[in-house]
Design a protein around this motif. Structure first.
Motif, PDB file in Angstrom:
ATOM      1  N   PHE B  74       0.877  -1.141   0.041  1.00 49.70           N
ATOM      2  CA  PHE B  74      -0.056   0.083   0.029  1.00 49.70           C
ATOM      3  C   PHE B  74       0.781   1.238   0.094  1.00 49.70           C
ATOM      4  O   PHE B  74       1.634   1.349   0.807  1.00 49.70           O
ATOM      5  N   SER B  75       0.818   2.030  -1.207  1.00 48.08           N
ATOM      6  CA  SER B  75       1.594   3.337  -1.135  1.00 48.08           C
ATOM      7  C   SER B  75       0.696   4.633  -0.759  1.00 48.08           C
ATOM      8  O   SER B  75       1.265   5.449  -0.458  1.00 48.08           O
ATOM      9  N   GLY B  76      -0.522   4.387  -0.721  1.00 46.57           N
ATOM     10  CA  GLY B  76      -1.292   5.570  -0.256  1.00 46.57           C
ATOM     11  C   GLY B  76      -1.912   6.112  -1.328  1.00 46.57           C
ATOM     12  O   GLY B  76      -2.684   7.004  -1.440  1.00 46.57           O
ATOM     13  N   LEU B 107       1.462  -3.547   4.013  1.00 44.25           N
ATOM     14  CA  LEU B 107       2.803  -3.315   4.132  1.00 44.25           C
ATOM     15  C   LEU B 107       2.694  -1.731   3.507  1.00 44.25           C
ATOM     16  O   LEU B 107       2.534  -1.587   2.205  1.00 44.25           O
ATOM     17  N   TYR B 108       3.168  -0.679   4.265  1.00 41.12           N
ATOM     18  CA  TYR B 108       3.476   0.794   3.769  1.00 41.12           C
ATOM     19  C   TYR B 108       4.784   1.192   3.708  1.00 41.12           C
ATOM     20  O   TYR B 108       5.413   0.886   4.883  1.00 41.12           O
ATOM     21  N   ILE B 109       5.382   1.294   2.548  1.00 43.48           N
ATOM     22  CA  ILE B 109       6.752   1.550   2.500  1.00 43.48           C
ATOM     23  C   ILE B 109       6.987   3.078   2.545  1.00 43.48           C
ATOM     24  O   ILE B 109       6.540   4.059   1.606  1.00 43.48           O
ATOM     25  N   ARG B 110       7.553   3.931   3.414  1.00 42.54           N
ATOM     26  CA  ARG B 110       7.668   5.277   3.334  1.00 42.54           C
ATOM     27  C   ARG B 110       8.777   5.770   2.398  1.00 42.54           C
ATOM     28  O   ARG B 110       9.808   5.339   2.319  1.00 42.54           O
ATOM     29  N   GLU B 111       8.200   6.567   1.659  1.00 32.43           N
ATOM     30  CA  GLU B 111       9.176   7.128   0.392  1.00 32.43           C
ATOM     31  C   GLU B 111       9.905   8.168   0.827  1.00 32.43           C
ATOM     32  O   GLU B 111       9.703   8.707   1.990  1.00 32.43           O
ATOM     33  N   LEU B 112      10.926   8.482   0.280  1.00 36.78           N
ATOM     34  CA  LEU B 112      11.892   9.573   0.393  1.00 36.78           C
ATOM     35  C   LEU B 112      11.152  10.903  -0.163  1.00 36.78           C
ATOM     36  O   LEU B 112      10.192  10.625  -0.956  1.00 36.78           O
ATOM     37  N   SER B 144      10.721   1.592   5.199  1.00 40.52           N
ATOM     38  CA  SER B 144      11.281   2.699   4.647  1.00 40.52           C
ATOM     39  C   SER B 144      12.062   2.400   3.435  1.00 40.52           C
ATOM     40  O   SER B 144      12.638   1.662   3.436  1.00 40.52           O
ATOM     41  N   MET B 145      12.180   3.164   2.512  1.00 42.39           N
ATOM     42  CA  MET B 145      12.908   3.011   1.103  1.00 42.39           C
ATOM     43  C   MET B 145      14.328   2.734   1.573  1.00 42.39           C
ATOM     44  O   MET B 145      14.934   1.820   1.142  1.00 42.39           O
ATOM     45  N   GLU B 146      14.954   3.441   2.528  1.00 42.09           N
ATOM     46  CA  GLU B 146      16.161   3.388   3.045  1.00 42.09           C
ATOM     47  C   GLU B 146      16.578   2.081   3.462  1.00 42.09           C
ATOM     48  O   GLU B 146      17.772   1.563   3.663  1.00 42.09           O
ATOM     49  N   THR B 286       6.984  12.239  -7.010  1.00 43.82           N
ATOM     50  CA  THR B 286       7.783  11.479  -7.684  1.00 43.82           C
ATOM     51  C   THR B 286       8.924  12.312  -8.197  1.00 43.82           C
ATOM     52  O   THR B 286       8.958  13.444  -7.938  1.00 43.82           O
ATOM     53  N   ILE B 287       9.955  11.565  -8.692  1.00 44.43           N
ATOM     54  CA  ILE B 287      11.063  12.368  -8.984  1.00 44.43           C
ATOM     55  C   ILE B 287      10.655  13.197 -10.067  1.00 44.43           C
ATOM     56  O   ILE B 287      11.489  14.309 -10.365  1.00 44.43           O
ATOM     57  N   THR B 288       9.690  13.014 -11.115  1.00 48.62           N
ATOM     58  CA  THR B 288       9.441  13.678 -12.181  1.00 48.62           C
ATOM     59  C   THR B 288       8.098  14.659 -11.847  1.00 48.62           C
ATOM     60  O   THR B 288       7.748  15.481 -12.715  1.00 48.62           O
TER      61      THR B 288
END
Ligand code: ZN
Ligand code: ZN
Lengths: 108, 409
Positions: B74-76, B107-112, B144-146, B286-288
């Protein structure tokens, strides 16, 4: 007494990024009543898009409009109904309408 | 089921001439959404249509059995928010034939913070996601991503109750790992590579957590629209051989098999589902984000497909269905060390070889990737990506493994 059209505009799915992170605006749009010749007699969605672009957009107009129309990938709902059912650009706004702009684009 | 349109025509509809107005194709009720410019649904029928499609996508492959433990990524965002809502809704159904019987964990992965947003915005978004998870009847894990660079002995995820984004002692907040992560991203020169790097990292991290937690399957919220965009982007990058595994319903390249229950929904359907159900997705930049349509190959493809879709509403479905017809590569072939795809034997003689040759000829990258034994078998596009990451000049080339360029053990 000048006439105004009062509507609510909402931004979701990344659209708010273009409007300073504002997710909801209450707008009072001038309606041509003979005195103010520059205002439209009736407001269509197309007029609203143009108005938002000219008066409210904070970032990069090309991420909001594309040749005078909404950028492909942005969906519009009027009072929670898909604007494709309502005549899209030509839909005439009424007092109290709630217009939602929502982006299908990944990451805005 | 749906009220017929007589007295309570909504304001917005009452002004359309009646002969132009379309009604729900199933019950003739008040229209809510039109799919592909032809199928009109009212709210109730759209709900039935969506939950049926979700159930049948999972059901028709006969993979998922009652009681199977499933890790729900789950990314939100819109896709996974709709997926989570459909799962929760499906678990609560009273009719047995409509009830989902598996056992999911989120599972939620915290992005940077890729788009350099203010701390206030990041905090607000994180808070919204945590609140959403607290509201769920399912248990949640946070990573988290790291964490792909987490120290070996430390955990890579925590339970929702143990997560505090402001607590430096929270095991999934690791400054050292985070700066390593940033230095890898920053060493990539194009946004296309950065997006690729993030995609592979995310995939590896989800696998790591799913393996540690002994899950049977992973659910991801990829829509049909996302699949079509990614498929064309991958093709343009020379990843033809991995399209089938990456974008089919089941992806069994990794330890834990990945299933995509949202893959028959276009993005519009997902957004209208969220509106219908009042779920509020949180879009992580995102990056873009904020960048032009040409910032990355994926963004360019996305705007290209959206432009086409505007005039040809079947564009996404057509790309998607064409992709479904592709044959799986020979499973006994050579596997890419990084993305775990089967490397097309033809490709090894063409694209990959040409690339290797060009690197052999370039002065800076002498014998780093070339002639170094079986340890470094990479597909064409992963080879590209790995070659782009700047090499730490203090380590002698002989000692470098793939891990030094990218990630994980
Ligand atoms: Zn209906
Ligand atoms: Zn690969």
């Amino acid at each position: 007494m000048s006439n105004h059209l009062n509507i609510i505009v909402e931004f979701k799915g990344g659209m708010e990024l273009l409007f300073d992170n504002v997710t909801k605006k209450e707008l009072s749009l001038p309606v041509n009543s003979g005195e103010d010749g520059s205002a439209p007699v009736e407001w269509t969605i197309k007029d609203l898009i143009n108005h938002l672009k000219e008066k409210h957009l904070k970032e990069r107009p090309e991420l909001f409009v594309n040749d005078d129309s909404i950028r492909p990938g942005v969906l519009i709902l009027v009072n929670d109904v898909d604007w494709e059912i309502l005549g899209e650009n030509e839909y005439k706004l009424a007092d109290g309408d709630k217009v939602l702009f929502i982006s299908t684009l990944h990451g805005g | 089921m749906c009220s017929n349109l007589d007295t309570d025509i909504p304001v917005a509809l009452s002004k359309i001439k009646l002969d132009q107005l379309q009604f729900c194709k199933r019950c003739q009720g008040k229209p809510f959404v039109v799919i592909q410019r032809k199928d009109v649904f009212c709210r109730d029928c759209f709900y039935e249509y969506g939950s049926h499609k979700f159930r049948s996508t999972i059901g028709k492959t006969r993979k998922v059995k009652p009681g199977d433990r499933i890790l729900v990524a789950f990314s939100g965002g819109a896709g996974s928010s709709a997926m989570l809502d459909m799962i929760e809704d499906g678990l609560n159904k009273s009719a047995n034939h409509k009830k989902l019987m598996f056992s999911p964990t989120i599972l939620y992965i915290r992005e940077l913070n890729y788009a350099n947003e203010s701390d206030a915005i990041i905090t607000q978004k994180t808070h919204k996601i945590v609140e959403r998870l607290k509201k769920s009847c399912l248990s949640s894990m946070i990573s988290s991503m790291e964490m792909i660079y987490q120290d070996k002995e430390k955990p890579t995820f925590v339970d929702l109750g143990d997560f505090d984004p402001l607590d430096k002692d929270c095991p999934i907040i690791n400054d050292k790992a985070q700066s390593k992560f940033w230095s890898k991203i920053n060493s990539l020169s194009t946004d296309t590579s950065k997006e690729d790097f993030l995609r592979i990292s995310r995939q590896q991290l989800i696998q790591k957590v799913a393996t540690a937690g002994n899950f049977k399957y992973i659910f991801v919220g990829n829509t049909c629209t996302k699949t079509a965009i990614q498929m064309l982007t991958d093709l343009a990058q020379g990843k033809g051989s991995q399209i089938t595994s990456e974008h089919s319903f089941t992806d069994s390249r990794f330890n834990v098999e990945i299933l995509k229950p949202m893959r028959e929904f276009i993005k519009k359907e997902v957004l209208f589902w969220n509106i219908l159900r009042g779920t509020e997705p949180v879009e992580w930049s995102t990056i873009t984000t904020f960048k032009s349509n040409k910032a990355s190959l994926m963004k360019l493809t996305e705007s290209y497909i959206n432009g086409l879709e505007h005039d040809f509403p079947a564009t996404v479905y057509t790309i998607f269905k064409t992709g479904n017809k592709l044959k799986f590569p020979d499973p006994n072939g050579v596997i890419c060390k990084l993305c775990k795809s089967v490397i097309d034997p033809e490709q090894r003689c063409s694209a990959s070889n040409a690339l290797q040759l060009s690197h052999q000829l370039s002065k800076n990258l002498d014998d780093v990737f070339i002639n170094d034994g079986s340890d470094r078998i990479l597909c064409y596009s992963c080879n590209n990506l790995v070659n782009e990451i700047k090499i730490d000049s203090t380590v002698s080339p002989q000692k470098l493994g793939i891990a030094d360029y990218l990630l994980y053990d």
